[in-house]
Design a protein around this motif. Sequence first.
Motif, PDB file in Angstrom:
ATOM      1  N   GLU A   1       3.668 -33.101  35.383  1.00 19.41           N
ATOM      2  CA  GLU A   1       3.956 -32.147  34.295  1.00 19.41           C
ATOM      3  C   GLU A   1       4.456 -30.810  34.843  1.00 19.41           C
ATOM      4  O   GLU A   1       5.390 -30.225  34.323  1.00 19.41           O
ATOM      5  CB  GLU A   1       2.698 -31.894  33.454  1.00 19.41           C
ATOM      6  CG  GLU A   1       2.130 -33.138  32.832  1.00 19.41           C
ATOM      7  CD  GLU A   1       0.613 -33.104  32.864  1.00 19.41           C
ATOM      8  OE1 GLU A   1       0.050 -32.022  32.677  1.00 19.41           O
ATOM      9  OE2 GLU A   1       0.000 -34.163  33.091  1.00 19.41           O
ATOM     10  N   GLU A   2       3.784 -30.347  35.911  1.00 17.96           N
ATOM     11  CA  GLU A   2       4.159 -29.069  36.509  1.00 17.96           C
ATOM     12  C   GLU A   2       5.583 -29.150  37.079  1.00 17.96           C
ATOM     13  O   GLU A   2       6.376 -28.224  36.920  1.00 17.96           O
ATOM     14  CB  GLU A   2       3.172 -28.715  37.635  1.00 17.96           C
ATOM     15  CG  GLU A   2       2.448 -27.425  37.410  1.00 17.96           C
ATOM     16  CD  GLU A   2       1.383 -27.556  36.323  1.00 17.96           C
ATOM     17  OE1 GLU A   2       1.097 -28.695  35.920  1.00 17.96           O
ATOM     18  OE2 GLU A   2       0.870 -26.519  35.861  1.00 17.96           O
ATOM     19  N   LEU A   3       5.895 -30.261  37.731  1.00 19.41           N
ATOM     20  CA  LEU A   3       7.233 -30.407  38.311  1.00 19.41           C
ATOM     21  C   LEU A   3       8.297 -30.384  37.224  1.00 19.41           C
ATOM     22  O   LEU A   3       9.335 -29.726  37.364  1.00 19.41           O
ATOM     23  CB  LEU A   3       7.332 -31.708  39.124  1.00 19.41           C
ATOM     24  CG  LEU A   3       6.645 -31.696  40.497  1.00 19.41           C
ATOM     25  CD1 LEU A   3       6.807 -33.049  41.168  1.00 19.41           C
ATOM     26  CD2 LEU A   3       7.219 -30.603  41.388  1.00 19.41           C
ATOM     27  N   ILE A   4       8.036 -31.120  36.114  1.00 18.20           N
ATOM     28  CA  ILE A   4       9.009 -31.144  35.013  1.00 18.20           C
ATOM     29  C   ILE A   4       9.195 -29.738  34.452  1.00 18.20           C
ATOM     30  O   ILE A   4      10.308 -29.280  34.226  1.00 18.20           O
ATOM     31  CB  ILE A   4       8.548 -32.131  33.912  1.00 18.20           C
ATOM     32  CG1 ILE A   4       8.670 -33.571  34.436  1.00 18.20           C
ATOM     33  CG2 ILE A   4       9.373 -31.957  32.644  1.00 18.20           C
ATOM     34  CD1 ILE A   4       7.951 -34.601  33.591  1.00 18.20           C
ATOM     35  N   LEU A   5       8.048 -29.026  34.274  1.00 20.41           N
ATOM     36  CA  LEU A   5       8.096 -27.658  33.761  1.00 20.41           C
ATOM     37  C   LEU A   5       8.970 -26.784  34.660  1.00 20.41           C
ATOM     38  O   LEU A   5       9.777 -25.974  34.178  1.00 20.41           O
ATOM     39  CB  LEU A   5       6.679 -27.097  33.687  1.00 20.41           C
ATOM     40  CG  LEU A   5       6.516 -25.777  32.947  1.00 20.41           C
ATOM     41  CD1 LEU A   5       6.822 -25.942  31.481  1.00 20.41           C
ATOM     42  CD2 LEU A   5       5.109 -25.235  33.112  1.00 20.41           C
TER      43      LEU A   5
ATOM     44  N   LEU B   1       3.671 -26.638  45.568  1.00 21.13           N
ATOM     45  CA  LEU B   1       2.786 -27.443  44.717  1.00 21.13           C
ATOM     46  C   LEU B   1       2.632 -28.857  45.275  1.00 21.13           C
ATOM     47  O   LEU B   1       1.527 -29.405  45.319  1.00 21.13           O
ATOM     48  CB  LEU B   1       3.363 -27.539  43.301  1.00 21.13           C
ATOM     49  CG  LEU B   1       2.945 -26.471  42.319  1.00 21.13           C
ATOM     50  CD1 LEU B   1       3.631 -26.700  40.998  1.00 21.13           C
ATOM     51  CD2 LEU B   1       1.432 -26.493  42.113  1.00 21.13           C
ATOM     52  N   LEU B   2       3.759 -29.442  45.711  1.00 20.80           N
ATOM     53  CA  LEU B   2       3.733 -30.799  46.261  1.00 20.80           C
ATOM     54  C   LEU B   2       2.856 -30.836  47.509  1.00 20.80           C
ATOM     55  O   LEU B   2       2.047 -31.752  47.698  1.00 20.80           O
ATOM     56  CB  LEU B   2       5.162 -31.250  46.593  1.00 20.80           C
ATOM     57  CG  LEU B   2       5.335 -32.691  47.059  1.00 20.80           C
ATOM     58  CD1 LEU B   2       4.734 -33.660  46.054  1.00 20.80           C
ATOM     59  CD2 LEU B   2       6.796 -33.012  47.277  1.00 20.80           C
ATOM     60  N   ALA B   3       3.000 -29.814  48.364  1.00 23.34           N
ATOM     61  CA  ALA B   3       2.190 -29.751  49.580  1.00 23.34           C
ATOM     62  C   ALA B   3       0.709 -29.653  49.226  1.00 23.34           C
ATOM     63  O   ALA B   3      -0.135 -30.316  49.844  1.00 23.34           O
ATOM     64  CB  ALA B   3       2.617 -28.558  50.429  1.00 23.34           C
ATOM     65  N   ALA B   4       0.393 -28.836  48.199  1.00 21.87           N
ATOM     66  CA  ALA B   4      -1.004 -28.686  47.782  1.00 21.87           C
ATOM     67  C   ALA B   4      -1.544 -30.007  47.243  1.00 21.87           C
ATOM     68  O   ALA B   4      -2.684 -30.396  47.534  1.00 21.87           O
ATOM     69  CB  ALA B   4      -1.111 -27.586  46.729  1.00 21.87           C
ATOM     70  N   ALA B   5      -0.723 -30.730  46.466  1.00 17.96           N
ATOM     71  CA  ALA B   5      -1.147 -32.016  45.907  1.00 17.96           C
ATOM     72  C   ALA B   5      -1.367 -33.030  47.021  1.00 17.96           C
ATOM     73  O   ALA B   5      -2.313 -33.816  46.998  1.00 17.96           O
ATOM     74  CB  ALA B   5      -0.113 -32.525  44.911  1.00 17.96           C
ATOM     75  N   LEU B   6      -0.494 -33.001  48.041  1.00 24.45           N
ATOM     76  CA  LEU B   6      -0.653 -33.904  49.184  1.00 24.45           C
ATOM     77  C   LEU B   6      -1.924 -33.567  49.947  1.00 24.45           C
ATOM     78  O   LEU B   6      -2.622 -34.462  50.431  1.00 24.45           O
ATOM     79  CB  LEU B   6       0.560 -33.791  50.119  1.00 24.45           C
ATOM     80  CG  LEU B   6       1.708 -34.741  49.788  1.00 24.45           C
ATOM     81  CD1 LEU B   6       2.974 -34.296  50.474  1.00 24.45           C
ATOM     82  CD2 LEU B   6       1.346 -36.154  50.215  1.00 24.45           C
ATOM     83  N   THR B   7      -2.230 -32.283  50.045  1.00 21.06           N
ATOM     84  CA  THR B   7      -3.443 -31.850  50.735  1.00 21.06           C
ATOM     85  C   THR B   7      -4.675 -32.390  50.024  1.00 21.06           C
ATOM     86  O   THR B   7      -5.636 -32.820  50.662  1.00 21.06           O
ATOM     87  CB  THR B   7      -3.485 -30.309  50.803  1.00 21.06           C
ATOM     88  OG1 THR B   7      -2.306 -29.863  51.456  1.00 21.06           O
ATOM     89  CG2 THR B   7      -4.705 -29.824  51.553  1.00 21.06           C
TER      90      THR B   7
END
Lengths: 241, 241, 241, 241
Positions: B139-143, B221-227
């Motif tokens: 959702e965040e990426l689409i936003l 954000l992607l890096a945080a999600a991967l973490t």
Amino acid sequence: MHTWLSSLVTDKNTRAGKYFDLVTQAVIALSLILFTLETVPELASYAPFFELAEAVIIIFFTVEYVLRFAAAGSKRAYIFSFYGIIDLLSILPFFLTLGVVDLRFVRIFRLFRLLRLFKLTRYTHALNRLKRAVDDIKEELILYVVFTLLLIYLSSIGIYYFENQAQPEKFRSVIDSMWWAIATLTTVGYGDIFPITAGGKLFTFFLLLIGLGFVSVPSALLAAALTRQFRHRNDEQPPSS
Amino acid sequence: MHTWLSSLVTDKNTRAGKYFDLVTQAVIALSLILFTLETVPELASYAPFFELAEAVIIIFFTVEYVLRFAAAGSKRAYIFSFYGIIDLLSILPFFLTLGVVDLRFVRIFRLFRLLRLFKLTRYTHALNRLKRAVDDIKEELILYVVFTLLLIYLSSIGIYYFENQAQPEKFRSVIDSMWWAIATLTTVGYGDIFPITAGGKLFTFFLLLIGLGFVSVPSALLAAALTRQFRHRNDEQPPSS
Amino acid sequence: MHTWLSSLVTDKNTRAGKYFDLVTQAVIALSLILFTLETVPELASYAPFFELAEAVIIIFFTVEYVLRFAAAGSKRAYIFSFYGIIDLLSILPFFLTLGVVDLRFVRIFRLFRLLRLFKLTRYTHALNRLKRAVDDIKEELILYVVFTLLLIYLSSIGIYYFENQAQPEKFRSVIDSMWWAIATLTTVGYGDIFPITAGGKLFTFFLLLIGLGFVSVPSALLAAALTRQFRHRNDEQPPSS
Amino acid sequence: MHTWLSSLVTDKNTRAGKYFDLVTQAVIALSLILFTLETVPELASYAPFFELAEAVIIIFFTVEYVLRFAAAGSKRAYIFSFYGIIDLLSILPFFLTLGVVDLRFVRIFRLFRLLRLFKLTRYTHALNRLKRAVDDIKEELILYVVFTLLLIYLSSIGIYYFENQAQPEKFRSVIDSMWWAIATLTTVGYGDIFPITAGGKLFTFFLLLIGLGFVSVPSALLAAALTRQFRHRNDEQPPSS
């Protein structure tokens, strides 16, 4: 009628409300596409068509504005709300310029038409998390904006002293040097202006070594704040994996 | 025979399956290298060799496709699976253009050959973590994609108003201005198009101050999600230190 | 004597060992500065001085190598260790080229002199945390390198199809297009090569929208892994605040 | 009187102290704006006005310095404190150059005037968190600065070997190549200097693949350290959501 209007205009859960939103969004998108195509020189001969389309869109938005006004509980609150102002600004310039001859004058008003875009954001709820994340780091963001402005100012003065004599045309004043500072610290580097003296290059070297760290911190902070918002969400729901 | 085929084509743990995978990967890599070299003007005289090599590779991929088809439990499921379609697209254009004279026509079909690349990803398991991470912030990426598109659109209109009169050739329309907006907000800054008016430069300054923060958030954000995915892994295993 | 040598060469806690390290680092720095100045055309007349200085430095490094060899417990282990090889490569090219006439030939060997730099890293202990952090995300980093290479390859083919006809000199082959892909995806954007067709620009737009997210993830991942290493440290010590 | 002075100059909570701070900040901002406008060639005829304004500002800052000196508990501590030095440097150059004829000479001293800017930071308390965050990762930051310098040095030597023969004017020496290395590794890419040989391009490719990860880590580390500072804050207060 009031209830029916409310469910159409403000309620997103009823069928009629959904269709109303979809149609409104489509018309906004259409008006943006038309506005974009209007600026293409090759399509100048289609000007009458663009004007007609614009008139139709303005009528649609005017009807929409009246409906929203009628549906609003407090008329006053709607008019002075963020979206109330946006809605009015989307249509007002057209009526103000009716019969006006000088088109140049109109152009400036048309800039307000861009504001119509912000209506698109009304329809998304996912913004709340972003809003809370920005709130969370507000002080830090302001601090970094101040820092960045100071850094841009100081580096403009520095590069002016190094490059003004060697390139009097490009680094004419501290104000002109600021354009270089912005393009460099954001790493855009168009290549229209850059140091050529040894001193200016050394100055740029140290500036980038120190400056880049600061300039890119705000986005990393925002991401961290958004991540915290996610953790709050995940504490309530079980994780997706 | 079915079991033997299955262990060869789909099982990565048997010796035969491993060799099959290695050979397939090598042929894919070879076909990509040949495809690249074909475009080098200096090697135009080797065209017959490239055509022969292409034919051999197509035969190999065709045999591979038949084997995978035979080994599949549900033939239908394989054909309409993601990799089934990729496998077919890798070889189909060749057969469709056999005997066709106009080579220009063929070229468009050859673009599908790029899809062959995606086969490489079949062999990696590490993608799952990435997939879950992307899911987590979908959702965040689409936003952010929507935000970025809005920002590009708004900045294109803005710069068009500032620069169109000064540089009518470069900022011809809002569409042409978009090319500037993309090159600037991604900080690529080729230097083929940039503002020269004071207003345009000031607009660029504020755009970069606000815009850069947003444009670089998705990767953070992607890096945080991967973490987070890593933390889940570490909860199961003891940490590496 | 062996113990005295050991404390001088390998022990960083004794006074003699500290001075030995400081002098060695200073000589390495000096040799690097001399090497840099040698390449400045204006200083070509100082060539004899540079040659003499180089000879003195080589003698110093040779003595150092002999001392380290003598101090080593297992001679064999030292010779084949990472630093043993670096130490030897730092001095070997000089002896191999003594009496050689063709100086061009020597130049290639001198590239090995750069390796002398790596000796500097011997003296820092802080690298361990970085090493553990890299270990922690090794698989992810490899995956991203593979992804980046795939993305560069695919975008090179894509831009080749769009731009080859319009700019046959710049986008000559897929290999030449790769140079564009690298300069664009890393946002360096020198401006020597960029798309001019509408298709090529649209392709670049989507490439940047998707690509930038991926290309900048590794550094964010590394930072997150380093942060985890910090947390481990902080669990043992009380926080600094 | 001492107490009244203290409350005016150093206490930010009293009404008088607040006004004093606001006026001081406004004068600093004004002096910076005047300094910037002085460099604009078009405003050269206003030189007498700028000189008068500068004199008035210097008087204001001198009075301020005397007040701060008088209000300070330990005179010695104030003079040798960071802000004491900054305050003095802000006014000293003016008095030192009174009656000096050669204006060129003065210009160098005026660079110290930039330091006046740092006074602005006295008024913000939010810096403490940043200071603690930087303290937390001090060793890591130093390590990365060293790494970055090594990387810039090594890449300068590498590109020099590849490009010196092809572009002897642009890649004249290792020192000139450093300018390329800085502009490339920070992704600024002005476009004034870039590799044209196949070897140089390949070298740039690998350099960017490895180098970009390292160069952008410090800002990510800083953001992570700042995030930790936020967590400490949130442990004391309830979260904002």
